[in-house]
Structures are given as structure tokens and as C-alpha cells.
Enzyme design. Sequence first.
Site: not given
Length: 232
Positions: A17-19, A41, A58, A120-122, A209
Site C-alpha cells: 500500500v506504499g508504506k 525497517k 525498502d 516501518e512495519g511489514a 497521488p
Amino acid sequence: MKVNRYTAFVAGTDTDVGKTVVTAGLLKAFEAQEYSTLGLKPVSAGCEVTHEGLRNEDALILQAASSVKVRYETINPVAYEPAIAPHIAAMDSGKNLTASGLEGFIRGAMLKPAKVKLIEGAGGWFTPLSYRETLADLVKRLDVPVILVVGMRLGCLNHALLTLSAIQQSGLTLAGWVANKIDPEMSRYQENFDTLMHMLSAPCLGEVPLLEDSSPSNVAKYLDVSALINNH
């Protein structure tokens, strides 16, 4: 009053989803407010084998977007080569993946001098670490606010509200959320966005966007971190 230090966990309504895009953009948005930054991460899968060891795309993006420079292993201490669920990769490797172990790595990274740290999660909120624990258990141990990245596509309302409920049931706070437009064909985007604005109990930090240039500095132009750094 502007906060001196800020730490948050960046969760997503689902995988892909673009984390990372949003987390890196947030790091640059904080940097523009003259905060030193560090993105973490703690666990990743789908890593590339390099001469330096396993590297996750990432995590490399977060490393590059952070103003405080640290070793790769500080940012991504647990890395797996197969692009599968982390707990399955851990079992395949014969190692235990635990919330307490990840917390230890993160607590060590917290000693770095960055004023802002984003973890940031996974995958989604309940990504398993084992048959007994999920990433939610890690966030509860850290006891930090949560920033939710909502991948704007069909089904996102249910995913976002379920995640909000789970965050609240964990005794944690949703500090803000970001609408990330990932489906160019999404029907009734504005109505879905308006629904989230009314139903998510936290400020919207921005709408990202579909971008040809998804570099952290460009994504930061669509984000506003003032609600996070101003202590009311």
C-alpha cells in the site's frame, strides 16, 4: 509547542500500500522542519543477496532518506531472502522471530542521535512473527503512536477501520493517517476519502497521488507533519 523528539510506528492497511514511499516522504517532511531523522525497517523479506549481505529495497530507501546515517544492519536487523511472510521465512531458516528480539534491536537504534525516528512495519497490522505473536505485539511493547498508510483502492474503508479498531484495542494511539492513491481506476475516490476523513479518529497528514516521481523529496510535498510535531 513544538515537540523536541518524535517516534512513531508506520503501519499499512495491507501489504503493497506504499508504506515505504510514505515513510520516506515523512522523513523528508520532518527534515524540512529541521528535524534530524532515522527510518527503521526492523524485519524484511524479499531481500537481495549482495557481497555485503542481504539487502532489502525498502530498507535501502529508508537508509537513503534518513538524515542520520547509520549501518544498514541498524535499520534492518532481521532480513530474509524469500519474498514470503516473515514468520514462515524465520521458520525455514530455523530461527525464532519474536517481538522482544525486535524490540531489543529497535531500542538500540533509539540511541542514535536522530530527533525523529519512524519504524516501518511489514505487511499489515497483524502480520505474524510466529504462531503466537504479531507485529502488533511489537508496537505494544514499544508503546509508540501509530501512523496509518491507507492504500486507496476498493476495500480500503474496511481495512482502515478494522486497523483503527485493532490499534485502539491494543491501547495505542492513531496519531495520523495518509491516503496513498495506488489504484488509478478506483471508483468514487473522493467519496471514499471523505468517508475516511469522517471515520478515522486522527488527522489526515496528506494525500499522495499517483506519481511518476515517487522520490522521498517529491512525496514530502504532499505531506504535512505539523499535526505530529505540534503538541497541543
